[in-house]
Scaffold this motif. Structure first.
Motif, PDB file in Angstrom:
ATOM      1  N   LEU A   1      -5.601  18.031  -0.133  1.00 30.82           N
ATOM      2  CA  LEU A   1      -6.894  18.666  -0.347  1.00 30.82           C
ATOM      3  C   LEU A   1      -8.058  17.759   0.057  1.00 30.82           C
ATOM      4  O   LEU A   1      -9.217  18.068  -0.217  1.00 30.82           O
ATOM      5  CB  LEU A   1      -7.039  19.083  -1.814  1.00 30.82           C
ATOM      6  CG  LEU A   1      -6.054  20.153  -2.294  1.00 30.82           C
ATOM      7  CD1 LEU A   1      -6.177  20.353  -3.791  1.00 30.82           C
ATOM      8  CD2 LEU A   1      -6.288  21.453  -1.543  1.00 30.82           C
ATOM      9  N   ASP A   2      -7.757  16.630   0.688  1.00 29.46           N
ATOM     10  CA  ASP A   2      -8.748  15.657   1.135  1.00 29.46           C
ATOM     11  C   ASP A   2      -9.616  15.119   0.004  1.00 29.46           C
ATOM     12  O   ASP A   2     -10.778  14.762   0.217  1.00 29.46           O
ATOM     13  CB  ASP A   2      -9.641  16.255   2.233  1.00 29.46           C
ATOM     14  CG  ASP A   2      -8.897  16.398   3.549  1.00 29.46           C
ATOM     15  OD1 ASP A   2      -8.008  15.564   3.805  1.00 29.46           O
ATOM     16  OD2 ASP A   2      -9.212  17.334   4.303  1.00 29.46           O
ATOM     17  N   LEU A   3      -9.064  15.058  -1.185  1.00 28.63           N
ATOM     18  CA  LEU A   3      -9.771  14.431  -2.298  1.00 28.63           C
ATOM     19  C   LEU A   3      -9.592  12.916  -2.252  1.00 28.63           C
ATOM     20  O   LEU A   3     -10.440  12.166  -2.720  1.00 28.63           O
ATOM     21  CB  LEU A   3      -9.249  14.964  -3.637  1.00 28.63           C
ATOM     22  CG  LEU A   3      -9.419  16.474  -3.863  1.00 28.63           C
ATOM     23  CD1 LEU A   3      -8.717  16.888  -5.147  1.00 28.63           C
ATOM     24  CD2 LEU A   3     -10.901  16.828  -3.917  1.00 28.63           C
ATOM     25  N   VAL A   4      -8.461  12.494  -1.673  1.00 25.21           N
ATOM     26  CA  VAL A   4      -8.128  11.080  -1.544  1.00 25.21           C
ATOM     27  C   VAL A   4      -7.620  10.864  -0.129  1.00 25.21           C
ATOM     28  O   VAL A   4      -6.872  11.681   0.403  1.00 25.21           O
ATOM     29  CB  VAL A   4      -7.025  10.687  -2.566  1.00 25.21           C
ATOM     30  CG1 VAL A   4      -6.583   9.258  -2.381  1.00 25.21           C
ATOM     31  CG2 VAL A   4      -7.495  10.918  -3.980  1.00 25.21           C
ATOM     32  N   SER A   5      -8.008   9.775   0.460  1.00 30.24           N
ATOM     33  CA  SER A   5      -7.496   9.426   1.779  1.00 30.24           C
ATOM     34  C   SER A   5      -6.168   8.683   1.616  1.00 30.24           C
ATOM     35  O   SER A   5      -6.031   7.858   0.709  1.00 30.24           O
ATOM     36  CB  SER A   5      -8.500   8.515   2.493  1.00 30.24           C
ATOM     37  OG  SER A   5      -7.900   7.919   3.621  1.00 30.24           O
ATOM     38  N   PRO A   6      -5.201   8.948   2.480  1.00 25.70           N
ATOM     39  CA  PRO A   6      -3.944   8.195   2.368  1.00 25.70           C
ATOM     40  C   PRO A   6      -4.155   6.697   2.544  1.00 25.70           C
ATOM     41  O   PRO A   6      -3.366   5.902   2.052  1.00 25.70           O
ATOM     42  CB  PRO A   6      -3.062   8.765   3.479  1.00 25.70           C
ATOM     43  CG  PRO A   6      -3.881   9.716   4.245  1.00 25.70           C
ATOM     44  CD  PRO A   6      -5.168   9.932   3.535  1.00 25.70           C
ATOM     45  N   PHE A   7      -5.232   6.317   3.201  1.00 27.10           N
ATOM     46  CA  PHE A   7      -5.497   4.896   3.398  1.00 27.10           C
ATOM     47  C   PHE A   7      -5.978   4.214   2.121  1.00 27.10           C
ATOM     48  O   PHE A   7      -6.034   3.000   2.046  1.00 27.10           O
ATOM     49  CB  PHE A   7      -6.484   4.697   4.540  1.00 27.10           C
ATOM     50  CG  PHE A   7      -5.925   5.166   5.844  1.00 27.10           C
ATOM     51  CD1 PHE A   7      -4.906   4.464   6.463  1.00 27.10           C
ATOM     52  CD2 PHE A   7      -6.388   6.336   6.426  1.00 27.10           C
ATOM     53  CE1 PHE A   7      -4.354   4.905   7.659  1.00 27.10           C
ATOM     54  CE2 PHE A   7      -5.848   6.786   7.616  1.00 27.10           C
ATOM     55  CZ  PHE A   7      -4.827   6.072   8.236  1.00 27.10           C
ATOM     56  N   GLN A   8      -6.344   5.007   1.119  1.00 28.72           N
ATOM     57  CA  GLN A   8      -6.672   4.434  -0.182  1.00 28.72           C
ATOM     58  C   GLN A   8      -5.411   4.154  -0.991  1.00 28.72           C
ATOM     59  O   GLN A   8      -5.465   3.475  -1.999  1.00 28.72           O
ATOM     60  CB  GLN A   8      -7.575   5.387  -0.972  1.00 28.72           C
ATOM     61  CG  GLN A   8      -8.949   5.554  -0.362  1.00 28.72           C
ATOM     62  CD  GLN A   8      -9.752   6.628  -1.065  1.00 28.72           C
ATOM     63  OE1 GLN A   8      -9.243   7.700  -1.335  1.00 28.72           O
ATOM     64  NE2 GLN A   8     -11.004   6.314  -1.363  1.00 28.72           N
ATOM     65  N   LEU A   9      -4.292   4.689  -0.555  1.00 24.19           N
ATOM     66  CA  LEU A   9      -3.037   4.561  -1.293  1.00 24.19           C
ATOM     67  C   LEU A   9      -2.045   3.606  -0.631  1.00 24.19           C
ATOM     68  O   LEU A   9      -0.972   3.402  -1.154  1.00 24.19           O
ATOM     69  CB  LEU A   9      -2.372   5.948  -1.416  1.00 24.19           C
ATOM     70  CG  LEU A   9      -3.212   7.036  -2.056  1.00 24.19           C
ATOM     71  CD1 LEU A   9      -2.480   8.364  -1.977  1.00 24.19           C
ATOM     72  CD2 LEU A   9      -3.550   6.688  -3.489  1.00 24.19           C
ATOM     73  N   TYR A  10      -2.393   3.044   0.504  1.00 25.69           N
ATOM     74  CA  TYR A  10      -1.427   2.242   1.225  1.00 25.69           C
ATOM     75  C   TYR A  10      -1.367   0.803   0.715  1.00 25.69           C
ATOM     76  O   TYR A  10      -2.251   0.315   0.036  1.00 25.69           O
ATOM     77  CB  TYR A  10      -1.716   2.273   2.726  1.00 25.69           C
ATOM     78  CG  TYR A  10      -2.778   1.314   3.204  1.00 25.69           C
ATOM     79  CD1 TYR A  10      -2.426   0.166   3.904  1.00 25.69           C
ATOM     80  CD2 TYR A  10      -4.124   1.561   2.979  1.00 25.69           C
ATOM     81  CE1 TYR A  10      -3.395  -0.710   4.356  1.00 25.69           C
ATOM     82  CE2 TYR A  10      -5.094   0.700   3.428  1.00 25.69           C
ATOM     83  CZ  TYR A  10      -4.726  -0.434   4.112  1.00 25.69           C
ATOM     84  OH  TYR A  10      -5.678  -1.294   4.550  1.00 25.69           O
ATOM     85  N   PHE A  11      -0.265   0.135   1.090  1.00 24.52           N
ATOM     86  CA  PHE A  11      -0.046  -1.252   0.730  1.00 24.52           C
ATOM     87  C   PHE A  11      -0.828  -2.132   1.693  1.00 24.52           C
ATOM     88  O   PHE A  11      -0.634  -2.059   2.901  1.00 24.52           O
ATOM     89  CB  PHE A  11       1.443  -1.559   0.808  1.00 24.52           C
ATOM     90  CG  PHE A  11       1.766  -2.993   0.545  1.00 24.52           C
ATOM     91  CD1 PHE A  11       1.756  -3.484  -0.739  1.00 24.52           C
ATOM     92  CD2 PHE A  11       2.070  -3.839   1.583  1.00 24.52           C
ATOM     93  CE1 PHE A  11       2.048  -4.803  -0.988  1.00 24.52           C
ATOM     94  CE2 PHE A  11       2.365  -5.159   1.348  1.00 24.52           C
ATOM     95  CZ  PHE A  11       2.353  -5.640   0.052  1.00 24.52           C
TER      96      PHE A  11
END
Length: 182
Positions: free
Chosen positions: A33-43
């Motif tokens: 839903l584009d609430l969070v970017s996957p780049f905010q979740l990466y290692f």
């Protein structure tokens, strides 16, 4: 009605499994839903030096969720060696081969094998430390569950004298009570 059945099954899950499943669903929805970017979740390997993060730095993986899932699949498959599996109705095999079948499927899809191999290596290490080594002669449990987790998640012992109310007894019989025979 289906919602109630789904909720009942969800609540029957162990607490840690339920938390992991919930976190996966919420995270996936937030990214889709584009609430969070996957780049905010990466290692981020740079944070290892700055904030002392560890694990994935040595294998150069940025997203560890898939490796963790493969690790769980590996451990489950080793603990259930006689379960028959079916992959898309094409391939029948025993459960211990499931991680390898998933690895082959990943290769067919053009994915890298390193994520699956890391998950299987960690899963094998855990399986050996938890299930194999303690059963060897002179073996002992290497991994100990912290007491705080035991306190939080272990089920409370059931009362052996507990009798459910009569309406909960199936068939109208007096289960657990002596019969009056005349």
């Amino acid at each position: 009605m289906a919602y109630e059945a789904l909720w009942h099954e969800y609540m029957q899950m162990p607490v840690v499994t339920r938390a992991y499943t919930t976190a996966c669903v919420i995270t996936t929805l937030a990214v889709q839903l584009d609430l969070v970017s996957p780049f905010q979740l990466y290692f981020n390997p740079i944070l290892i030096v700055e904030q002392y993060q560890t694990f994935a730095f040595f294998v150069n993986l940025l997203f560890l969720g898939h490796a963790f899932t493969i690790m769980l699949v590996y451990v489950w498959s080793r603990r259930n060696p006689f379960v028959r599996m079916n992959f898309f109705g094409l391939l029948n095999f025993q459960a211990p081969y499931l991680p390898w079948v998933l690895l082959g499927f990943s290769v067919l899809l053009g994915n890298t094998i390193w994520v699956d191999l890391v998950g299987m290596a960690v899963g094998h290490t855990y399986y050996f430390a938890e299930d194999v080594f303690p059963r060897l002669r002179g073996g002992f449990r290497i991994l100990k569950t912290p007491q705080i987790l035991k306190t939080l998640f272990d089920a409370h012992p059931e009362d052996p004298d507990y009798m459910p109310p009569p309406e909960d007894r199936p068939g109208g019989f007096n289960w657990g009570q002596e019969a009056n025979v005349q």
